[in-house]
Motif scaffolding. Structure first.
Motif, PDB file in Angstrom:
ATOM      1  N   ASN A  50       6.372  -3.106   6.021  1.00  6.95           N
ATOM      2  CA  ASN A  50       6.306  -3.109   7.455  1.00  6.95           C
ATOM      3  C   ASN A  50       5.976  -1.622   8.152  1.00  6.95           C
ATOM      4  O   ASN A  50       5.437  -1.414   8.989  1.00  6.95           O
ATOM      5  N   SER A  51       6.518  -0.589   7.225  1.00  6.66           N
ATOM      6  CA  SER A  51       5.966   0.842   7.513  1.00  6.66           C
ATOM      7  C   SER A  51       4.586   1.114   7.500  1.00  6.66           C
ATOM      8  O   SER A  51       4.165   1.941   8.149  1.00  6.66           O
ATOM      9  N   THR A  52       3.793   0.080   7.031  1.00  5.56           N
ATOM     10  CA  THR A  52       2.225   0.687   6.904  1.00  5.56           C
ATOM     11  C   THR A  52       1.792   1.551   5.727  1.00  5.56           C
ATOM     12  O   THR A  52       0.604   1.768   5.620  1.00  5.56           O
ATOM     13  N   TYR A  53       2.851   2.374   5.389  1.00  7.67           N
ATOM     14  CA  TYR A  53       2.548   3.364   4.622  1.00  7.67           C
ATOM     15  C   TYR A  53       2.375   3.071   3.097  1.00  7.67           C
ATOM     16  O   TYR A  53       1.920   3.650   2.217  1.00  7.67           O
ATOM     17  N   PHE A  54       3.131   1.692   2.681  1.00  8.26           N
ATOM     18  CA  PHE A  54       2.862   1.073   1.376  1.00  8.26           C
ATOM     19  C   PHE A  54       2.185  -0.148   1.242  1.00  8.26           C
ATOM     20  O   PHE A  54       2.514  -1.203   2.237  1.00  8.26           O
ATOM     21  N   SER A  55       1.355  -0.181   0.344  1.00 10.31           N
ATOM     22  CA  SER A  55       0.831  -1.525   0.166  1.00 10.31           C
ATOM     23  C   SER A  55       0.888  -2.162  -1.095  1.00 10.31           C
ATOM     24  O   SER A  55       0.493  -1.658  -2.184  1.00 10.31           O
ATOM     25  N   ILE A  56       1.524  -3.325  -1.160  1.00  7.99           N
ATOM     26  CA  ILE A  56       2.063  -3.760  -2.540  1.00  7.99           C
ATOM     27  C   ILE A  56       0.837  -4.570  -3.375  1.00  7.99           C
ATOM     28  O   ILE A  56       0.310  -5.292  -2.862  1.00  7.99           O
ATOM     29  N   GLN A  57       0.607  -3.952  -4.355  1.00  8.53           N
ATOM     30  CA  GLN A  57      -0.434  -4.147  -5.080  1.00  8.53           C
ATOM     31  C   GLN A  57      -0.246  -5.206  -6.608  1.00  8.53           C
ATOM     32  O   GLN A  57      -1.265  -5.884  -6.916  1.00  8.53           O
ATOM     33  N   GLY A  58       1.198  -5.165  -6.639  1.00  7.17           N
ATOM     34  CA  GLY A  58       1.517  -6.002  -7.988  1.00  7.17           C
ATOM     35  C   GLY A  58       2.996  -5.879  -8.415  1.00  7.17           C
ATOM     36  O   GLY A  58       3.716  -5.124  -7.555  1.00  7.17           O
ATOM     37  N   GLN A  59       3.339  -6.457  -9.371  1.00  5.10           N
ATOM     38  CA  GLN A  59       4.854  -6.720  -9.891  1.00  5.10           C
ATOM     39  C   GLN A  59       4.662  -5.958 -11.060  1.00  5.10           C
ATOM     40  O   GLN A  59       4.046  -6.366 -12.133  1.00  5.10           O
ATOM     41  N   ALA A  60       5.743  -5.291 -11.516  1.00  7.50           N
ATOM     42  CA  ALA A  60       6.121  -4.646 -12.725  1.00  7.50           C
ATOM     43  C   ALA A  60       7.163  -5.410 -13.419  1.00  7.50           C
ATOM     44  O   ALA A  60       7.948  -5.800 -12.643  1.00  7.50           O
ATOM     45  N   GLN A  61       7.362  -5.423 -14.706  1.00  6.11           N
ATOM     46  CA  GLN A  61       8.248  -5.787 -15.620  1.00  6.11           C
ATOM     47  C   GLN A  61       9.044  -5.003 -16.393  1.00  6.11           C
ATOM     48  O   GLN A  61      10.157  -5.186 -16.928  1.00  6.11           O
ATOM     49  N   SER A  62       8.649  -3.725 -16.428  1.00  7.65           N
ATOM     50  CA  SER A  62       9.293  -2.758 -17.104  1.00  7.65           C
ATOM     51  C   SER A  62       8.818  -1.273 -16.677  1.00  7.65           C
ATOM     52  O   SER A  62       7.796  -1.232 -15.990  1.00  7.65           O
ATOM     53  N   TYR A  63       9.370  -0.130 -17.249  1.00  7.63           N
ATOM     54  CA  TYR A  63       8.970   1.026 -16.726  1.00  7.63           C
ATOM     55  C   TYR A  63       7.661   1.222 -17.652  1.00  7.63           C
ATOM     56  O   TYR A  63       7.001   2.308 -17.083  1.00  7.63           O
ATOM     57  N   ASP A  64       7.334   0.689 -18.693  1.00  6.75           N
ATOM     58  CA  ASP A  64       5.927   0.842 -19.213  1.00  6.75           C
ATOM     59  C   ASP A  64       4.895   0.691 -18.487  1.00  6.75           C
ATOM     60  O   ASP A  64       3.673   1.027 -18.170  1.00  6.75           O
ATOM     61  N   ASP A  65       5.121  -0.506 -17.439  1.00  5.64           N
ATOM     62  CA  ASP A  65       4.176  -1.056 -16.586  1.00  5.64           C
ATOM     63  C   ASP A  65       4.062  -0.073 -15.420  1.00  5.64           C
ATOM     64  O   ASP A  65       3.006   0.084 -14.766  1.00  5.64           O
ATOM     65  N   ILE A  66       5.183   0.543 -15.180  1.00  4.47           N
ATOM     66  CA  ILE A  66       5.020   1.510 -14.047  1.00  4.47           C
ATOM     67  C   ILE A  66       4.280   2.660 -14.405  1.00  4.47           C
ATOM     68  O   ILE A  66       3.363   3.348 -13.756  1.00  4.47           O
ATOM     69  N   ARG A  67       4.619   3.028 -15.695  1.00  3.03           N
ATOM     70  CA  ARG A  67       3.750   4.125 -16.340  1.00  3.03           C
ATOM     71  C   ARG A  67       2.343   3.996 -16.250  1.00  3.03           C
ATOM     72  O   ARG A  67       1.443   4.938 -16.022  1.00  3.03           O
ATOM     73  N   LYS A  68       1.926   2.730 -16.712  1.00  2.00           N
ATOM     74  CA  LYS A  68       0.563   2.628 -16.824  1.00  2.00           C
ATOM     75  C   LYS A  68      -0.019   2.623 -15.408  1.00  2.00           C
ATOM     76  O   LYS A  68      -1.133   2.833 -15.418  1.00  2.00           O
ATOM     77  N   ALA A  69       0.574   1.983 -14.660  1.00  7.01           N
ATOM     78  CA  ALA A  69       0.042   1.750 -13.369  1.00  7.01           C
ATOM     79  C   ALA A  69      -0.288   3.043 -12.534  1.00  7.01           C
ATOM     80  O   ALA A  69      -1.159   3.414 -11.838  1.00  7.01           O
ATOM     81  N   LEU A  70       0.712   3.935 -12.708  1.00  6.61           N
ATOM     82  CA  LEU A  70       0.654   5.282 -12.164  1.00  6.61           C
ATOM     83  C   LEU A  70      -0.357   6.467 -12.982  1.00  6.61           C
ATOM     84  O   LEU A  70      -0.934   6.989 -12.321  1.00  6.61           O
ATOM     85  N   ALA A  71      -0.290   6.047 -14.105  1.00  8.97           N
ATOM     86  CA  ALA A  71      -1.162   6.838 -15.068  1.00  8.97           C
ATOM     87  C   ALA A  71      -2.537   6.388 -14.604  1.00  8.97           C
ATOM     88  O   ALA A  71      -3.615   7.518 -14.669  1.00  8.97           O
ATOM     89  N   THR A  72      -2.887   5.406 -14.386  1.00  9.77           N
ATOM     90  CA  THR A  72      -4.494   4.972 -14.310  1.00  9.77           C
ATOM     91  C   THR A  72      -4.765   5.208 -12.781  1.00  9.77           C
ATOM     92  O   THR A  72      -5.946   4.998 -12.487  1.00  9.77           O
ATOM     93  N   GLY A  73      -3.976   5.323 -11.968  1.00  6.05           N
ATOM     94  CA  GLY A  73      -4.187   5.598 -10.410  1.00  6.05           C
ATOM     95  C   GLY A  73      -4.372   4.027  -9.879  1.00  6.05           C
ATOM     96  O   GLY A  73      -4.543   4.156  -8.716  1.00  6.05           O
ATOM     97  N   ARG A  74      -3.894   2.931 -10.423  1.00  7.79           N
ATOM     98  CA  ARG A  74      -3.832   1.991  -9.785  1.00  7.79           C
ATOM     99  C   ARG A  74      -2.888   1.777  -8.839  1.00  7.79           C
ATOM    100  O   ARG A  74      -2.873   0.995  -7.842  1.00  7.79           O
ATOM    101  N   SER A  75      -1.671   2.285  -9.013  1.00  4.21           N
ATOM    102  CA  SER A  75      -0.677   2.511  -8.024  1.00  4.21           C
ATOM    103  C   SER A  75      -0.447   4.016  -7.595  1.00  4.21           C
ATOM    104  O   SER A  75      -0.476   4.668  -8.791  1.00  4.21           O
ATOM    105  N   ARG A  76       0.122   4.326  -6.784  1.00  6.66           N
ATOM    106  CA  ARG A  76       0.694   5.651  -6.322  1.00  6.66           C
ATOM    107  C   ARG A  76       1.869   5.755  -6.277  1.00  6.66           C
ATOM    108  O   ARG A  76       2.589   6.830  -6.365  1.00  6.66           O
ATOM    109  N   VAL A  77       2.519   4.618  -5.865  1.00  4.26           N
ATOM    110  CA  VAL A  77       4.061   4.411  -5.755  1.00  4.26           C
ATOM    111  C   VAL A  77       4.694   3.357  -6.536  1.00  4.26           C
ATOM    112  O   VAL A  77       3.867   2.083  -6.687  1.00  4.26           O
ATOM    113  N   ALA A  78       5.804   3.408  -6.938  1.00  5.05           N
ATOM    114  CA  ALA A  78       6.515   2.228  -7.636  1.00  5.05           C
ATOM    115  C   ALA A  78       8.001   2.303  -7.269  1.00  5.05           C
ATOM    116  O   ALA A  78       8.395   3.170  -7.027  1.00  5.05           O
ATOM    117  N   ILE A  79       8.403   1.101  -6.647  1.00  2.00           N
ATOM    118  CA  ILE A  79       9.665   0.722  -6.289  1.00  2.00           C
ATOM    119  C   ILE A  79      10.482   0.107  -7.169  1.00  2.00           C
ATOM    120  O   ILE A  79      10.042  -1.139  -7.727  1.00  2.00           O
TER     121      ILE A  79
END
Length: 355
Positions: A50-79
């Motif tokens: 609702n803040s409009t600053y964040f757009s949910i692009q997918g779900q992670a199952q581990s910190y490895d998924d988060i690391r890969k998403a941030l490293a490739t630029g596919r995601s800029r933020v992980a919650i």
């Protein structure tokens, strides 16, 4: 040609600056790791949306998924929502939401940090006020806190963001501009006809013009890389050999752009105007200064046709994120495709002019 450039460039600058420059960060691509799977966790995720600053692009199952998403630029933020999130709130204990942010772009990172903390604070105040049935004072201890972490550039140093990008921009401008004058200079001097009369084929002539500038480009890259690493203290955290190899590929791409410009130009003035008309969008649309997430979709699509856009991802990935080829193969394939296409067009254009 000169009159068209004089009229077209100001209009191009106006539209690019008007649509491409926007420092208000919105819709940052975000990945979520919800380990609670509860109504409370879904509510806090909805607050981020609702803040409009964040757009949910997918779900992670581990910190490895988060690391890969941030490293490739596919995601800029992980919650990251812990498993005991809902239970702690129900028991009246303080719960935490972890927010991990890619710090390779300090401008968007700072805004994302402030907004994330504001969203969590607002949600915590809402839960606390609903529980007490009254407004929450500023000094109240809220049941919800944000644990914000910044990856890759935790101190948010701007030069770690700008120096790698400057290396790419300098390489593009030097090699493209020099090559844009290559064939035009032969036309103005009247030596093109002499070259055409020789047994040399068009492809060999173009390669002969490109090879010296490949050497110039690699020397330029070595100089700016050494200056960026030792003078500005921007370390290369990834593979140096991979960086040099991909820099060579990008030099070929930039040389092909300049060679294609040369086939469209009748004199060096027109070649210079074309080079300037290409440099301006490269600066604005590639992510060199302004985050591409803030740009309208159409402007982002235009930026995808600029090779510097992919090379900046490569540079910042190797410099800051220590990524390898397995993370950058998409950008490598794009640059390879650009090089093959541009060189082929330049060759066809040159053959047409010779015939």
């Amino acid at each position: 040609m000169s009159l068209a450039m004089a009229v077209g460039i100001p209009l191009l600058m106006l539209f690019l600056f008007g649509y491409g420059i926007n420092t208000d960060i919105r819709h940052l691509p975000t990945i979520v790791w919800d380990q609670s799977f509860s109504e409370e966790s879904q509510n806090v995720i909805q607050c981020f949306i609702n803040s409009t600053y964040f757009s949910i692009q997918g779900q992670a199952q581990s910190y490895d998924d988060i690391r890969k998403a941030l490293a490739t630029g596919r995601s800029r933020v992980a919650i990251v929502i812990p498993p005991d999130y809902s239970l702690r709130l129900q028991n009246g204990q303080r719960a935490a939401v972890e927010v991990l942010i890619d710090g390779s772009e300090p401008q968007s990172t700072q805004q994302a940090m402030h907004v994330a903390q504001g969203v969590i604070h607002s949600r915590g105040a809402s839960l606390f006020g609903r529980k007490l049935g009254k407004e929450v004072a500023l000094d109240e201890v809220l049941p919800l806190e944000a644990e914000v972490g910044v990856w890759y550039n935790p101190e948010l140093k701007t030069h770690l963001f700008t120096i790698p990008a400057l290396i790419g921009l300098i390489m593009q401008n030097v090699t493209m501009t020099l090559t844009a004058f290559a064939l035009v200079r032969e036309k103005e001097r009247g030596t093109m006809e002499q070259l055409i009369c020789t047994p040399i084929r068009p492809a060999e002539l173009i390669l002969g013009k490109l090879i010296p500038y490949v050497v110039v480009g690699m020397v330029t890259f070595a100089l700016v890389l050494a200056a960026g690493t030792y003078w500005f203290a921007v370390p290369v955290r990834g593979s140096l050999s991979l960086l040099v190899s991909l820099a060579f590929l990008f030099i070929l791409t930039s040389l092909s752009i300049g060679m294609l410009m040369s086939t469209f130009s009748e004199n060096q003035l027109q070649a210079m105007q074309m080079a300037f008309a290409f440099i301006l969008p490269s600066i604005l649309l590639s992510g060199f200064v302004f985050p591409r997430e803030t740009m309208p979709p159409f402007i982002r699509i235009l930026g995808n046709f600029i090779p510097l856009t992919d090379f900046l991802v490569i540079l910042r990935g190797i410099f800051l994120k220590e990524v390898g080829f397995d993370y950058l193969y998409g950008e490598v394939l794009t640059l390879t495709g650009f090089t093959a296409l541009l060189f082929t067009l330049a060759l066809l254009r040159f053959r047409k002019r010779v015939s």
